[in-house]
Design an enzyme around this catalytic site. Structure first.
Site, PDB file in Angstrom:
ATOM      1  N   THR A  42       0.841  -1.199   0.000  1.00 25.22           N
ATOM      2  CA  THR A  42       0.000   0.000   0.000  1.00 25.22           C
ATOM      3  C   THR A  42       0.875   1.246   0.000  1.00 25.22           C
ATOM      4  O   THR A  42       1.944   1.272   0.607  1.00 25.22           O
ATOM      5  CB  THR A  42      -0.928   0.062   1.225  1.00 25.22           C
ATOM      6  OG1 THR A  42      -0.149   0.011   2.423  1.00 25.22           O
ATOM      7  CG2 THR A  42      -1.939  -1.068   1.205  1.00 25.22           C
ATOM      8  N   GLU A 108      -4.329   4.104   3.328  1.00 18.57           N
ATOM      9  CA  GLU A 108      -3.419   3.215   2.595  1.00 18.57           C
ATOM     10  C   GLU A 108      -4.087   2.769   1.305  1.00 18.57           C
ATOM     11  O   GLU A 108      -5.151   2.151   1.331  1.00 18.57           O
ATOM     12  CB  GLU A 108      -3.126   1.971   3.425  1.00 18.57           C
ATOM     13  CG  GLU A 108      -2.533   2.230   4.791  1.00 18.57           C
ATOM     14  CD  GLU A 108      -2.393   0.922   5.535  1.00 18.57           C
ATOM     15  OE1 GLU A 108      -1.362   0.258   5.358  1.00 18.57           O
ATOM     16  OE2 GLU A 108      -3.335   0.558   6.253  1.00 18.57           O
TER      17      GLU A 108
HETATM   18  N1  RBF Z   1      -6.257  -4.141   8.254  1.00 21.70           N
HETATM   19  C1  RBF Z   1      -7.004  -4.637   9.273  1.00 21.70           C
HETATM   20  O1  RBF Z   1      -6.584  -4.593  10.398  1.00 21.70           O
HETATM   21  N2  RBF Z   1      -8.256  -5.164   9.048  1.00 21.70           N
HETATM   22  C2  RBF Z   1      -8.799  -5.237   7.799  1.00 21.70           C
HETATM   23  O2  RBF Z   1      -9.918  -5.705   7.658  1.00 21.70           O
HETATM   24  C3  RBF Z   1      -8.020  -4.739   6.698  1.00 21.70           C
HETATM   25  N3  RBF Z   1      -8.490  -4.800   5.435  1.00 21.70           N
HETATM   26  C4  RBF Z   1      -7.725  -4.295   4.411  1.00 21.70           C
HETATM   27  C5  RBF Z   1      -8.208  -4.353   3.093  1.00 21.70           C
HETATM   28  C6  RBF Z   1      -7.463  -3.836   2.046  1.00 21.70           C
HETATM   29  C7  RBF Z   1      -8.005  -3.904   0.652  1.00 21.70           C
HETATM   30  C8  RBF Z   1      -6.186  -3.250   2.299  1.00 21.70           C
HETATM   31  C9  RBF Z   1      -5.369  -2.709   1.174  1.00 21.70           C
HETATM   32  C10 RBF Z   1      -5.715  -3.198   3.594  1.00 21.70           C
HETATM   33  C11 RBF Z   1      -6.460  -3.715   4.646  1.00 21.70           C
HETATM   34  N4  RBF Z   1      -6.005  -3.666   5.954  1.00 21.70           N
HETATM   35  C12 RBF Z   1      -6.741  -4.170   6.983  1.00 21.70           C
HETATM   36  C13 RBF Z   1      -4.775  -2.930   6.257  1.00 21.70           C
HETATM   37  C14 RBF Z   1      -3.553  -3.786   6.301  1.00 21.70           C
HETATM   38  O3  RBF Z   1      -3.504  -4.430   7.550  1.00 21.70           O
HETATM   39  C15 RBF Z   1      -2.348  -2.838   6.104  1.00 21.70           C
HETATM   40  O4  RBF Z   1      -2.357  -2.339   4.795  1.00 21.70           O
HETATM   41  C16 RBF Z   1      -1.023  -3.499   6.360  1.00 21.70           C
HETATM   42  O5  RBF Z   1      -0.994  -4.043   7.645  1.00 21.70           O
HETATM   43  C17 RBF Z   1       0.141  -2.495   6.195  1.00 21.70           C
HETATM   44  O6  RBF Z   1      -0.017  -1.379   7.002  1.00 21.70           O
HETATM   45 MG    MG Z   2       1.667   1.059   3.109  1.00 25.37          MG
END
Ligand code: RBF
Ligand code: MG
Length: 176
Positions: A42, A108
């Site tokens: 991201t 992100e």
């Molecule tokens: N992080 C969460 O803690 N819970 C989620 O449900 C979650 N869904 C995500 C869905 C997408 C499409 C993306 C791109 C990120 C999501 N993240 C979520 C964030 C993810 O944990 C984070 O991008 C990474 O940990 C890097 O910071």
């Molecule tokens: Mg990132």
């Protein structure tokens, strides 16, 4: 929520208020776990500028969103090489990553293009067009990854509708 059924498309046939929401800024360093750990790198947008805060406030809730994004090529400040500046579909996490218990809110953006390089220091523009789901805490990393993969499919399917694809041409994106 593993194993639950999820819709294949989210949001109405035509975007409704508050969309479109326009976000931009210089990509900053994130937590470094998106790419390697989750197979979903991201590009993080700063929540430091007043404009970013004001625009993001138009998103009523934290959660996962879809839209389009564009990376900026002409950026004399960046030490990284130029990347292509086409507009691509994106899915975005806006909130606190409850699975990782972040303290600060982040924006992100995962650009669905398979970019190899990092974008730190590059300009990014994103138009948010719809909401997919709230952020969740999972029983396992695999369950989080499975939901993220479904988000990508839902984002692409939702954006393939004509009232959404037309935002690729939005003047907010630098058209070449
Ligand atoms: N992080 C969460 O803690 N819970 C989620 O449900 C979650 N869904 C995500 C869905 C997408 C499409 C993306 C791109 C990120 C999501 N993240 C979520 C964030 C993810 O944990 C984070 O991008 C990474 O940990 C890097 O910071
Ligand atoms: Mg990132």
């Amino acid at each position: 929520m593993a194993g639950r059924t999820r819709p294949d498309v989210c949001g109405p046939a035509v975007p409704e208020a508050p969309y479109p929401v326009y976000l931009d800024g210089l990509v900053e360093h994130g937590f470094g776990r998106g790419g390697k750990k989750l197979n979903t790198p991201t590009a993080n947008l700063p929540l430091s500028s007043q404009h970013a805060v004001a625009e993001s406030t138009r998103l009523a809730e934290t959660g996962i969103y879809y839209g389009f994004a564009q990376l900026d090529v002409p950026n004399g400040e960046s030490i990284y090489p130029p990347v292509d500046a086409k507009v691509y579909p994106m899915v975005m996490s806006f909130g606190y990553n409850p699975h990782f218990a972040n303290k600060d809110k982040t924006i992100e953006v995962h650009v669905m293009h398979g970019y190899a390089a990092d974008f730190y220091g590059k300009g990014m523009r994103a138009i948010v067009l719809g909401y997919i789901r709230p952020e969740l805490k999972y029983d396992s990393l695999e369950a989080l990854i499975a939901d993220i993969e479904k988000d990508k499919q839902v984002g692409i399917a939702s954006l393939e509708r004509p009232a959404y694809t037309k935002y690729i041409q939005d003047p907010f994106f630098r058209q070449s």
